[in-house]
Design an enzyme around this catalytic site. Structure first.
Site, PDB file in Angstrom:
ATOM      1  N   ARG A  69      20.840  -0.255 -19.164  1.00 50.95           N
ATOM      2  CA  ARG A  69      20.368  -1.133 -18.081  1.00 50.95           C
ATOM      3  C   ARG A  69      19.040  -1.783 -18.451  1.00 50.95           C
ATOM      4  NH1 ARG A  69      20.854   1.976 -12.603  1.00 50.95           N
ATOM      5  NH2 ARG A  69      20.069   0.008 -11.777  1.00 50.95           N
ATOM      6  N   ASN A 101      15.022  -2.907  -5.747  1.00 50.69           N
ATOM      7  CA  ASN A 101      15.367  -3.127  -7.151  1.00 50.69           C
ATOM      8  C   ASN A 101      14.381  -2.421  -8.074  1.00 50.69           C
ATOM      9  OD1 ASN A 101      17.364  -4.729  -6.119  1.00 50.69           O
ATOM     10  ND2 ASN A 101      16.260  -6.653  -6.451  1.00 50.69           N
ATOM     11  N   HIS A 118      12.461   2.132  -4.643  1.00 56.25           N
ATOM     12  CA  HIS A 118      13.307   3.001  -5.474  1.00 56.25           C
ATOM     13  C   HIS A 118      12.787   3.144  -6.891  1.00 56.25           C
ATOM     14  CE1 HIS A 118      16.894   1.994  -2.604  1.00 56.25           C
ATOM     15  NE2 HIS A 118      16.065   2.872  -2.077  1.00 56.25           N
ATOM     16  N   CYS A 126       7.989  13.094 -17.129  1.00 56.01           N
ATOM     17  CA  CYS A 126       8.617  14.360 -17.490  1.00 56.01           C
ATOM     18  C   CYS A 126       9.244  15.005 -16.253  1.00 56.01           C
ATOM     19  CB  CYS A 126       7.570  15.312 -18.076  1.00 56.01           C
ATOM     20  SG  CYS A 126       8.214  16.980 -18.283  1.00 56.01           S
ATOM     21  N   CYS A 146       9.698  15.801 -23.322  1.00 54.04           N
ATOM     22  CA  CYS A 146       8.270  15.678 -23.029  1.00 54.04           C
ATOM     23  C   CYS A 146       7.442  16.248 -24.187  1.00 54.04           C
ATOM     24  CB  CYS A 146       7.954  16.448 -21.752  1.00 54.04           C
ATOM     25  SG  CYS A 146       6.208  16.600 -21.391  1.00 54.04           S
ATOM     26  N   THR A 187      21.113  -7.695  -0.190  1.00 54.44           N
ATOM     27  CA  THR A 187      21.405  -6.262  -0.109  1.00 54.44           C
ATOM     28  C   THR A 187      22.600  -6.023   0.801  1.00 54.44           C
ATOM     29  OG1 THR A 187      20.540  -4.057   0.449  1.00 54.44           O
ATOM     30  CG2 THR A 187      19.655  -5.916   1.722  1.00 54.44           C
ATOM     31  N   SER A 188      23.421  -5.050   0.393  1.00 56.44           N
ATOM     32  CA  SER A 188      24.619  -4.711   1.194  1.00 56.44           C
ATOM     33  C   SER A 188      24.215  -3.896   2.413  1.00 56.44           C
ATOM     34  CB  SER A 188      25.608  -3.907   0.332  1.00 56.44           C
ATOM     35  OG  SER A 188      24.948  -2.737  -0.160  1.00 56.44           O
ATOM     36  N   GLU A 214      27.797 -12.928   1.415  1.00 55.31           N
ATOM     37  CA  GLU A 214      28.792 -12.211   2.247  1.00 55.31           C
ATOM     38  C   GLU A 214      28.135 -11.701   3.532  1.00 55.31           C
ATOM     39  OE1 GLU A 214      31.203 -12.195  -1.228  1.00 55.31           O
ATOM     40  OE2 GLU A 214      31.820 -11.180   0.621  1.00 55.31           O
TER      41      GLU A 214
HETATM   42  C1  BV8 Z   1      16.797   9.809   0.827  1.00 56.97           C
HETATM   43  C2  BV8 Z   1      18.289   3.943  -7.896  1.00 56.97           C
HETATM   44  C3  BV8 Z   1      16.126  11.844   1.912  1.00 56.97           C
HETATM   45  C4  BV8 Z   1      19.243   4.391  -8.920  1.00 56.97           C
HETATM   46  C5  BV8 Z   1      19.317   3.910  -5.738  1.00 56.97           C
HETATM   47  C6  BV8 Z   1      20.579   8.337   6.185  1.00 56.97           C
HETATM   48  C7  BV8 Z   1      19.199   8.499   6.098  1.00 56.97           C
HETATM   49  C8  BV8 Z   1      18.627   8.893   4.885  1.00 56.97           C
HETATM   50  C9  BV8 Z   1      19.430   9.094   3.733  1.00 56.97           C
HETATM   51  C10 BV8 Z   1      20.791   8.932   3.838  1.00 56.97           C
HETATM   52  C11 BV8 Z   1      21.362   8.565   5.050  1.00 56.97           C
HETATM   53  N1  BV8 Z   1      22.701   8.483   4.834  1.00 56.97           N
HETATM   54  C12 BV8 Z   1      22.975   8.774   3.542  1.00 56.97           C
HETATM   55  C13 BV8 Z   1      21.845   9.069   2.913  1.00 56.97           C
HETATM   56  C14 BV8 Z   1      21.744   9.422   1.512  1.00 56.97           C
HETATM   57  C15 BV8 Z   1      21.576   8.209   0.597  1.00 56.97           C
HETATM   58  C16 BV8 Z   1      22.340   6.990   1.031  1.00 56.97           C
HETATM   59  O1  BV8 Z   1      21.797   6.103   1.673  1.00 56.97           O
HETATM   60  N2  BV8 Z   1      23.589   6.936   0.634  1.00 56.97           N
HETATM   61  C17 BV8 Z   1      24.401   5.777   0.975  1.00 56.97           C
HETATM   62  C18 BV8 Z   1      25.206   5.347  -0.252  1.00 56.97           C
HETATM   63  C19 BV8 Z   1      25.260   6.136   2.160  1.00 56.97           C
HETATM   64  N3  BV8 Z   1      20.170   7.881   0.520  1.00 56.97           N
HETATM   65  C20 BV8 Z   1      19.415   8.571  -0.350  1.00 56.97           C
HETATM   66  O2  BV8 Z   1      19.833   9.500  -1.010  1.00 56.97           O
HETATM   67  C21 BV8 Z   1      17.962   8.138  -0.466  1.00 56.97           C
HETATM   68  N4  BV8 Z   1      17.126   9.317  -0.364  1.00 56.97           N
HETATM   69  O3  BV8 Z   1      17.062   9.274   1.855  1.00 56.97           O
HETATM   70  O4  BV8 Z   1      16.167  11.061   0.740  1.00 56.97           O
HETATM   71  C22 BV8 Z   1      17.507  12.415   2.092  1.00 56.97           C
HETATM   72  C23 BV8 Z   1      18.120  13.050   1.019  1.00 56.97           C
HETATM   73  C24 BV8 Z   1      19.400  13.604   1.211  1.00 56.97           C
HETATM   74  C25 BV8 Z   1      20.068  13.474   2.424  1.00 56.97           C
HETATM   75  C26 BV8 Z   1      19.440  12.808   3.498  1.00 56.97           C
HETATM   76  C27 BV8 Z   1      18.153  12.293   3.331  1.00 56.97           C
HETATM   77  C28 BV8 Z   1      17.698   7.557  -1.842  1.00 56.97           C
HETATM   78  C29 BV8 Z   1      18.336   6.201  -1.939  1.00 56.97           C
HETATM   79  C30 BV8 Z   1      17.973   5.554  -3.281  1.00 56.97           C
HETATM   80  C31 BV8 Z   1      19.087   5.789  -4.248  1.00 56.97           C
HETATM   81  N5  BV8 Z   1      18.826   5.065  -5.475  1.00 56.97           N
HETATM   82  N6  BV8 Z   1      19.051   3.291  -6.877  1.00 56.97           N
HETATM   83  C32 BV8 Z   1      19.583   3.262  -9.829  1.00 56.97           C
HETATM   84  O5  BV8 Z   1      19.310   2.082  -9.514  1.00 56.97           O
HETATM   85  O6  BV8 Z   1      20.149   3.599 -10.870  1.00 56.97           O
HETATM   86  S1  BV8 Z   1      20.275   3.129  -4.605  1.00 56.97           S
HETATM   87  C33 BV8 Z   1      20.892   1.661  -5.204  1.00 56.97           C
HETATM   88  O7  BV8 Z   1      21.490   1.014  -4.064  1.00 56.97           O
HETATM   89  C34 BV8 Z   1      19.880   0.663  -5.713  1.00 56.97           C
HETATM   90  O8  BV8 Z   1      18.540   1.075  -5.610  1.00 56.97           O
HETATM   91  C35 BV8 Z   1      20.102  -0.534  -4.820  1.00 56.97           C
HETATM   92  O9  BV8 Z   1      18.983  -1.296  -4.667  1.00 56.97           O
HETATM   93  C36 BV8 Z   1      20.516   0.136  -3.587  1.00 56.97           C
HETATM   94  C37 BV8 Z   1      21.128  -0.704  -2.542  1.00 56.97           C
HETATM   95  O10 BV8 Z   1      22.118  -1.512  -3.135  1.00 56.97           O
HETATM   96  P1  BV8 Z   1      21.921  -3.108  -3.019  1.00 56.97           P
HETATM   97  O11 BV8 Z   1      20.618  -3.453  -3.617  1.00 56.97           O
HETATM   98  O12 BV8 Z   1      22.168  -3.515  -1.618  1.00 56.97           O
HETATM   99  O13 BV8 Z   1      23.053  -3.621  -3.995  1.00 56.97           O
HETATM  100  P2  BV8 Z   1      24.610  -3.779  -3.650  1.00 56.97           P
HETATM  101  O14 BV8 Z   1      25.295  -3.988  -4.942  1.00 56.97           O
HETATM  102  O15 BV8 Z   1      25.045  -2.681  -2.740  1.00 56.97           O
HETATM  103  O16 BV8 Z   1      24.686  -5.127  -2.793  1.00 56.97           O
HETATM  104  C38 BV8 Z   1      24.325  -6.358  -3.388  1.00 56.97           C
HETATM  105  C39 BV8 Z   1      24.352  -7.401  -2.291  1.00 56.97           C
HETATM  106  O17 BV8 Z   1      23.905  -8.652  -2.836  1.00 56.97           O
HETATM  107  C40 BV8 Z   1      25.744  -7.659  -1.719  1.00 56.97           C
HETATM  108  O18 BV8 Z   1      25.661  -7.692  -0.298  1.00 56.97           O
HETATM  109  C41 BV8 Z   1      26.110  -9.052  -2.261  1.00 56.97           C
HETATM  110  O19 BV8 Z   1      26.902  -9.772  -1.337  1.00 56.97           O
HETATM  111  C42 BV8 Z   1      24.757  -9.681  -2.392  1.00 56.97           C
HETATM  112  N7  BV8 Z   1      24.663 -10.758  -3.398  1.00 56.97           N
HETATM  113  C43 BV8 Z   1      25.377 -10.912  -4.541  1.00 56.97           C
HETATM  114  N8  BV8 Z   1      24.960 -12.022  -5.192  1.00 56.97           N
HETATM  115  C44 BV8 Z   1      23.949 -12.558  -4.448  1.00 56.97           C
HETATM  116  C45 BV8 Z   1      23.757 -11.754  -3.310  1.00 56.97           C
HETATM  117  N9  BV8 Z   1      22.825 -12.023  -2.367  1.00 56.97           N
HETATM  118  C46 BV8 Z   1      22.068 -13.123  -2.555  1.00 56.97           C
HETATM  119  N10 BV8 Z   1      22.184 -13.948  -3.620  1.00 56.97           N
HETATM  120  C47 BV8 Z   1      23.114 -13.694  -4.581  1.00 56.97           C
HETATM  121  N11 BV8 Z   1      23.238 -14.517  -5.631  1.00 56.97           N
HETATM  122 ZN    ZN Z   2       6.497  17.895 -19.462  1.00 57.28          ZN
END
Ligand code: BV8
Ligand code: ZN
Length: 243
Positions: A69, A101, A118, A126, A146, A187-188, A214
């Site tokens: 990536r 992002n 994020h 580490c 590390c 963002t979705s 969308e």
């Molecule tokens: C946490 C890093 C405490 C990794 C990422 C309720 C409350 C709290 C937490 C949760 C909850 N319900 C569930 C959870 C757990 C989880 C979560 O939300 N899961 C989801 C899937 C249901 N959340 C967590 O774990 C978070 N931690 O809350 O800690 C906790 C812990 C455990 C349990 C409870 C609480 C941590 C979340 C962060 C995870 N890390 N990324 C990496 O990148 O490798 S998330 C990942 O998704 C990215 O960071 C990304 O930014 C993020 C969101 O995705 P989007 O950016 O929206 O991207 P996506 O592809 O989905 O959509 C793209 C959009 O763009 C589309 O709509 C498309 O139509 C549009 N598009 C396309 N082209 C264009 C465009 N728009 C404009 N112009 C264009 N040209």
């Molecule tokens: Zn270390």
């Protein structure tokens, strides 16, 4: 592109604007999103790659994936959407970008006030002693360790199940408290707690605008929904504001 006279007049009188961005704003830079056709989560499953468990089971595999990536991101450029936000920053006394992002493209475009929810793929640390670490070279597995304690190096990214950096989340909530206009761009709106921010801003009285080709899970709640690509809509909107 038609913008409502309400949006233009609110923006022309606004002092404080907040923006939440997701992977969609970097799509036009050639960086795959997560959930679109051909997105990252179609190549690998998040639970197999973007969580600490998966990393501990196979640190080299996870770091190799992030190296892949990094290479895509390193070879990409900020696009017209990022650049329009840089210009917009100068039109308001308070303008903050809250990004999900990790690609650093807002900062490379020149945006100054960027809140990283994020993390950032350019930083590593580490996994045991938390010492900052240089970018690991995946061909040399020993660099994945590390130099102080020998534990695996990880990217400075918030994985699923991990808390967001408290100060970033606090800063983001403060932006929602004061924004007169709050944009949700590319963002979705599926990942929490980031997905909640536009609705929180609305509860505090912001006029909320979504920019996305969308409909998403929050489109129906937004005050205005601009259907289209960020790289097309944002420069157009900027032109209207500069008139
Ligand atoms: C946490 C890093 C405490 C990794 C990422 C309720 C409350 C709290 C937490 C949760 C909850 N319900 C569930 C959870 C757990 C989880 C979560 O939300 N899961 C989801 C899937 C249901 N959340 C967590 O774990 C978070 N931690 O809350 O800690 C906790 C812990 C455990 C349990 C409870 C609480 C941590 C979340 C962060 C995870 N890390 N990324 C990496 O990148 O490798 S998330 C990942 O998704 C990215 O960071 C990304 O930014 C993020 C969101 O995705 P989007 O950016 O929206 O991207 P996506 O592809 O989905 O959509 C793209 C959009 O763009 C589309 O709509 C498309 O139509 C549009 N598009 C396309 N082209 C264009 C465009 N728009 C404009 N112009 C264009 N040209
Ligand atoms: Zn270390």
């Amino acid at each position: 592109m038609k913008f409502s006279s309400q949006l233009i007049s609110i923006l022309q009188n606004a002092h404080s604007v907040g923006v939440l961005t997701g992977a969609g704003i970097s799509a036009e830079s050639g960086i795959p999103t997560f959930r679109d056709q051909g997105g990252l989560w179609q190549q690998v499953k998040p639970e197999e790659m973007a969580n600490f468990e998966a990393f501990l089971n196979n640190p080299n595999l996870v770091q190799k994936w992030y190296q892949h990536r990094r290479e895509i991101i390193f070879n990409s450029q900020p696009n017209a959407g990022h650049l329009a936000l840089v210009d917009m920053e100068n039109l308001f006394s308070k303008f903050n970008i809250i990004t999900q992002n990790i690609d650093n493209l807002h900062q490379r475009a020149g945006s100054k006030n960027v809140i990283e929810l994020h993390g950032n793929i350019n930083r590593n640390y580490c996994s045991r002693c938390l010492a900052p670490a240089p970018e690991p070279v995946c061909e040399k597995p020993e660099t994945l360790r590390c130099q102080h304690c020998g534990a695996p190096i990880r990217p400075d990214i918030v994985w699923f199940g991990e808390m967001l950096p408290p100060e970033s989340l606090e800063d983001a909530i403060n932006v929602c408290r004061t924004a007169e206009v709050f944009f949700s761009i590319g963002t979705s709106s599926l990942v929490h707690p980031a997905a909640r921010l536009p609705l929180l801003a609305q509860e505090y009285g912001a006029y909320t605008v979504e920019v996305n080709p969308e409909r998403t899970s929050i489109t129906g709640f937004m005050d205005e929904s601009l259907i289209g690509q960020a790289g097309v809509i944002l420069p157009e909107l900027l032109k209207h504001l500069k008139r």
